[in-house]
Enzyme design. Structure first.
Site, PDB file in Angstrom:
ATOM      1  N   GLY A  12      -6.493   2.284  23.150  1.00 43.88           N
ATOM      2  CA  GLY A  12      -6.354   3.087  24.367  1.00 43.88           C
ATOM      3  C   GLY A  12      -6.458   4.586  24.154  1.00 43.88           C
ATOM      4  O   GLY A  12      -5.926   5.365  24.950  1.00 43.88           O
ATOM      5  N   ASN A  14      -9.042   6.347  24.627  1.00 45.47           N
ATOM      6  CA  ASN A  14      -9.775   6.890  25.785  1.00 45.47           C
ATOM      7  C   ASN A  14      -8.871   6.979  27.019  1.00 45.47           C
ATOM      8  O   ASN A  14      -8.977   7.926  27.796  1.00 45.47           O
ATOM      9  CB  ASN A  14     -11.018   6.048  26.079  1.00 45.47           C
ATOM     10  CG  ASN A  14     -12.190   6.454  25.199  1.00 45.47           C
ATOM     11  OD1 ASN A  14     -12.744   7.534  25.362  1.00 45.47           O
ATOM     12  ND2 ASN A  14     -12.553   5.594  24.262  1.00 45.47           N
ATOM     13  N   HIS A 106     -19.426   3.489  26.162  1.00 41.41           N
ATOM     14  CA  HIS A 106     -19.947   2.724  25.018  1.00 41.41           C
ATOM     15  C   HIS A 106     -20.221   3.698  23.870  1.00 41.41           C
ATOM     16  O   HIS A 106     -20.788   4.776  24.100  1.00 41.41           O
ATOM     17  CB  HIS A 106     -21.227   1.975  25.419  1.00 41.41           C
ATOM     18  CG  HIS A 106     -21.748   1.122  24.315  1.00 41.41           C
ATOM     19  ND1 HIS A 106     -21.187  -0.088  23.991  1.00 41.41           N
ATOM     20  CD2 HIS A 106     -22.752   1.326  23.427  1.00 41.41           C
ATOM     21  CE1 HIS A 106     -21.834  -0.600  22.954  1.00 41.41           C
ATOM     22  NE2 HIS A 106     -22.789   0.236  22.589  1.00 41.41           N
TER      23      HIS A 106
HETATM   24  C1  GAR Z   1     -14.230   3.049  22.078  1.00 42.26           C
HETATM   25  O1  GAR Z   1     -14.964   3.568  21.006  1.00 42.26           O
HETATM   26  C2  GAR Z   1     -15.167   2.541  23.158  1.00 42.26           C
HETATM   27  O2  GAR Z   1     -16.328   3.316  23.305  1.00 42.26           O
HETATM   28  C3  GAR Z   1     -15.501   1.179  22.632  1.00 42.26           C
HETATM   29  O3  GAR Z   1     -14.280   0.677  22.145  1.00 42.26           O
HETATM   30  C4  GAR Z   1     -13.484   1.771  21.668  1.00 42.26           C
HETATM   31  C5  GAR Z   1     -12.123   1.686  22.299  1.00 42.26           C
HETATM   32  O4  GAR Z   1     -11.276   2.664  21.762  1.00 42.26           O
HETATM   33  N1  GAR Z   1     -16.072   0.346  23.646  1.00 42.26           N
HETATM   34  C6  GAR Z   1     -17.030  -0.558  23.388  1.00 42.26           C
HETATM   35  O5  GAR Z   1     -17.465  -0.770  22.264  1.00 42.26           O
HETATM   36  C7  GAR Z   1     -17.526  -1.320  24.609  1.00 42.26           C
HETATM   37  N2  GAR Z   1     -18.751  -1.995  24.325  1.00 42.26           N
HETATM   38  P1  GAR Z   1      -9.907   3.058  22.483  1.00 42.26           P
HETATM   39  O6  GAR Z   1      -9.175   1.755  22.800  1.00 42.26           O
HETATM   40  O7  GAR Z   1      -9.172   3.857  21.446  1.00 42.26           O
HETATM   41  O8  GAR Z   1     -10.219   3.841  23.732  1.00 42.26           O
END
Ligand code: GAR
Length: 202
Positions: A12, A14, A106
């Site tokens: 989480g 993001n 992404h």
């Molecule tokens: C992020 O890097 C996001 O871009 C990626 O998962 C990670 C989640 O990080 N999403 C994908 O790969 C979707 N295809 P977070 O939980 O620390 O935000």
């Protein structure tokens, strides 16, 4: 004020960038709820710490019904659904009900290193293996394909010769944490115009 739901499957970070931007008054929206598709994610913890409403729809229990449940939680309650590292696939009923109102982040420059099964660190491993000199991240609207919706914004980072998937992931995440709140703010300000695949920022 734009009301959003943030969907997470993992750490989480993001989600945290959205919370921080709201607190810094750089982003004008309210997080109505955070939904996770698995138990015990740090994303849910981050939301709880801020007193945001949380729901866990464990995909082991809900399976294909997950989208229906997301729809009943969000319909008429939020204006935008933000997939912030959310790994379950959404069904067409939810996507149709929220047409051009679901965005995803992404960690690559779509259309490279995306599609079914491409998420998280795997994306960076593929970029390193391929030998690209630049990678980055993409925020796009969600349609019925995987990572195929219209692109709203992208950020580019260099890939260095001694990079590993981990070092590249860190560099890309730094950009993700800026681009996602920035795009939500553009949507909140009504500045993102959509005509099929053509996105115009006004
Ligand atoms: C992020 O890097 C996001 O871009 C990626 O998962 C990670 C989640 O990080 N999403 C994908 O790969 C979707 N295809 P977070 O939980 O620390 O935000």
């Amino acid at each position: 004020m734009l009301k959003i739901a943030v969907l997470v499957s993992g750490s989480g970070s993001n989600l945290q960038s959205i919370i921080d931007s709201i607190e810094a008054e750089k982003l004008k929206c309210t997080i109505e709820m955070v939904i996770s598709d698995r138990e015990g994610t740090f994303g849910i913890e981050r939301a709880k710490q801020k007193g945001i409403k949380t729901y866990v729809l464990d995909k082991k229990i809900y399976g294909r019904e997950i989208s229906k449940n997301i729809l009943s939680l969000t319909e008429n309650k939020v204006d935008l659904i933000v997939l912030a590292g959310f790994l379950s696939i959404l069904d067409s009923e939810l996507i149709t009900s929220f047409k051009n109102k679901i965005i995803n982040i992404h960690p690559s420059l779509i259309p490279s290193f995306c599609g079914p099964g491409m998420y998280g660190i795997k994306v960076h491993e593929k970029a390193i293996d391929y030998g690209v000199r630049f990678s980055g991240c993409t925020v796009h609207f969600v349609d019925e394909g995987t990572d195929t919706g219209a692109i709203i914004s992208q950020r580019i980072v260099p890939v260095y010769q001694d990079d590993t998937a981990d070092t590249l992931q860190k560099r890309v995440l730094k950009e993700e944490h800026e681009i996602l709140p920035e795009v939500i703010n553009l949507i909140a300000e009504g500045r993102v115009k959509v005509e099929e695949r053509k996105i115009t920022i006004v």
